[in-house]
Design an enzyme around this catalytic site. Structure first.
Site, PDB file in Angstrom:
ATOM      1  N   ASN A  15      42.174   5.524  87.309  1.00  0.00           N
ATOM      2  CA  ASN A  15      43.157   6.089  86.378  1.00  0.00           C
ATOM      3  C   ASN A  15      42.974   7.616  86.343  1.00  0.00           C
ATOM      4  O   ASN A  15      41.929   8.109  85.905  1.00  0.00           O
ATOM      5  CB  ASN A  15      42.913   5.447  84.998  1.00  0.00           C
ATOM      6  CG  ASN A  15      43.817   5.980  83.902  1.00  0.00           C
ATOM      7  OD1 ASN A  15      44.103   7.177  83.840  1.00  0.00           O
ATOM      8  ND2 ASN A  15      44.235   5.105  83.014  1.00  0.00           N
ATOM      9  N   ASP A  74      36.382   1.614  79.564  1.00  0.00           N
ATOM     10  CA  ASP A  74      37.420   0.649  79.240  1.00  0.00           C
ATOM     11  C   ASP A  74      37.918   1.001  77.862  1.00  0.00           C
ATOM     12  O   ASP A  74      37.132   1.182  76.923  1.00  0.00           O
ATOM     13  CB  ASP A  74      36.931  -0.797  79.291  1.00  0.00           C
ATOM     14  CG  ASP A  74      38.128  -1.728  79.421  1.00  0.00           C
ATOM     15  OD1 ASP A  74      38.799  -1.679  80.475  1.00  0.00           O
ATOM     16  OD2 ASP A  74      38.444  -2.467  78.473  1.00  0.00           O
TER      17      ASP A  74
HETATM   18  P1  IMP Z   1      41.932   0.127  80.910  1.00  0.00           P
HETATM   19  O1  IMP Z   1      40.743   0.717  80.225  1.00  0.00           O
HETATM   20  O2  IMP Z   1      41.944   0.428  82.369  1.00  0.00           O
HETATM   21  O3  IMP Z   1      42.076  -1.337  80.607  1.00  0.00           O
HETATM   22  O4  IMP Z   1      43.226   0.850  80.383  1.00  0.00           O
HETATM   23  C1  IMP Z   1      43.305   1.355  79.090  1.00  0.00           C
HETATM   24  C2  IMP Z   1      44.704   1.832  78.784  1.00  0.00           C
HETATM   25  O5  IMP Z   1      44.667   2.283  77.436  1.00  0.00           O
HETATM   26  C3  IMP Z   1      45.146   3.015  79.617  1.00  0.00           C
HETATM   27  O6  IMP Z   1      45.890   2.650  80.736  1.00  0.00           O
HETATM   28  C4  IMP Z   1      46.009   3.797  78.629  1.00  0.00           C
HETATM   29  O7  IMP Z   1      47.301   3.306  78.650  1.00  0.00           O
HETATM   30  C5  IMP Z   1      45.437   3.447  77.278  1.00  0.00           C
HETATM   31  N1  IMP Z   1      44.573   4.551  76.864  1.00  0.00           N
HETATM   32  C6  IMP Z   1      43.215   4.603  76.898  1.00  0.00           C
HETATM   33  N2  IMP Z   1      42.780   5.803  76.493  1.00  0.00           N
HETATM   34  C7  IMP Z   1      43.880   6.536  76.224  1.00  0.00           C
HETATM   35  C8  IMP Z   1      44.063   7.877  75.794  1.00  0.00           C
HETATM   36  O8  IMP Z   1      43.128   8.675  75.630  1.00  0.00           O
HETATM   37  N3  IMP Z   1      45.336   8.229  75.606  1.00  0.00           N
HETATM   38  C9  IMP Z   1      46.394   7.408  75.806  1.00  0.00           C
HETATM   39  N4  IMP Z   1      46.280   6.175  76.236  1.00  0.00           N
HETATM   40  C10 IMP Z   1      45.021   5.726  76.437  1.00  0.00           C
END
Ligand code: IMP
Length: 217
Positions: A15, A74
């Site tokens: 990401n 995460d």
């Molecule tokens: P994962 O940790 O890959 O499952 O994804 C977490 C998701 O939460 C990300 O794709 C974002 O959409 C959202 N997210 C996590 N941290 C932030 C942030 O700091 N700002 C905005 N969205 C966030």
């Protein structure tokens, strides 16, 4: 707690928004950080039901593939009126039909539509938090965890074009701007060695990681 004995780590993420923020936070410590995305490592499926489980899956996959300690994040958005959803499924809510990428405009609207269905129009009923769990995993499977959270309100319509993900609809309590309107420096509100926890969930988790792992007592 096991200490970090390597100047080289892998940031276990694909990401770009997270990678940019983690690199900014790591910068003052002189660590050499490549990322799982840059190394072309596969993205492991996130099948856990907690942030900790998914953070471990990502960090351990990168550590075992590279032989280096790996740091994963995460994270997600928990909305109180939606019983904590989207939670660990925050990224999945942005998944476009047919698996053709992610659309966060759509995901933010889905949260808003559900809040409207619940009649949650007053700020008092639109509370929630961003959560981040950082996991540092070693190739032998050992792991350490660091959690950060920031409480705020869901706003509509989205405001600001900075940041990533759900930033434009999240206004941290005590601030007039959404994360989407803040510079990354304002969103972190944290500097190495300052001794507090900063503002964003990621900065708060990182501050705990830095105190434990990067700043000798
Ligand atoms: P994962 O940790 O890959 O499952 O994804 C977490 C998701 O939460 C990300 O794709 C974002 O959409 C959202 N997210 C996590 N941290 C932030 C942030 O700091 N700002 C905005 N969205 C966030």
């Amino acid at each position: 707690m096991r200490q970090l004995d390597s100047k080289k780590i892998v940031v276990a993420t694909h990401n770009d928004g997270k990678l940019r923020e983690i690199r900014e936070l790591l910068m003052p410590y002189g660590l050499e950080a490549t990322s799982a995305g840059e190394l072309g490592l596969p993205e492991p499926p996130e099948t856990g039901t907690t942030f900790e489980e998914n953070a471990y899956t990502k960090a351990f996959a990168a550590a075992s593939a590279t032989g280096l300690p790996a740091l994963s994040d995460d994270s997600g958005l928990e909305v109180d009126a939606l019983d904590g959803d989207p939670g660990v499924y925050t990224a999945d809510w942005a998944e476009k039909a047919g698996g053709s990428g992610r659309d966060f405009g759509m995901a933010m609207r889905k949260v808003e539509d559900l809040l409207q269905e619940k009649g949650a129009t007053e700020p008092a009923r639109r509370g929630g938090r961003f959560v981040a769990v950082l996991c540092l995993a070693w190739p032998d499977g050992h792991a350490e965890y660091f959690r950060g959270e920031v409480e705020g309100k869901l706003v509509w319509p989205p405001r600001g074009t900075r940041g990533f993900g759900y930033d434009p609809v999240f206004k941290p309590n005590g601030h007039a701007q959404t994360f989407g309107e803040m510079s990354s420096g304002e969103k972190h509100s944290w500097e190495a060695g300052r001794g507090d926890l900063g503002l964003s969930h990621r900065a708060r988790a990182f501050a705990r990681f830095a105190t434990a792992m990067l700043e000798p007592a």
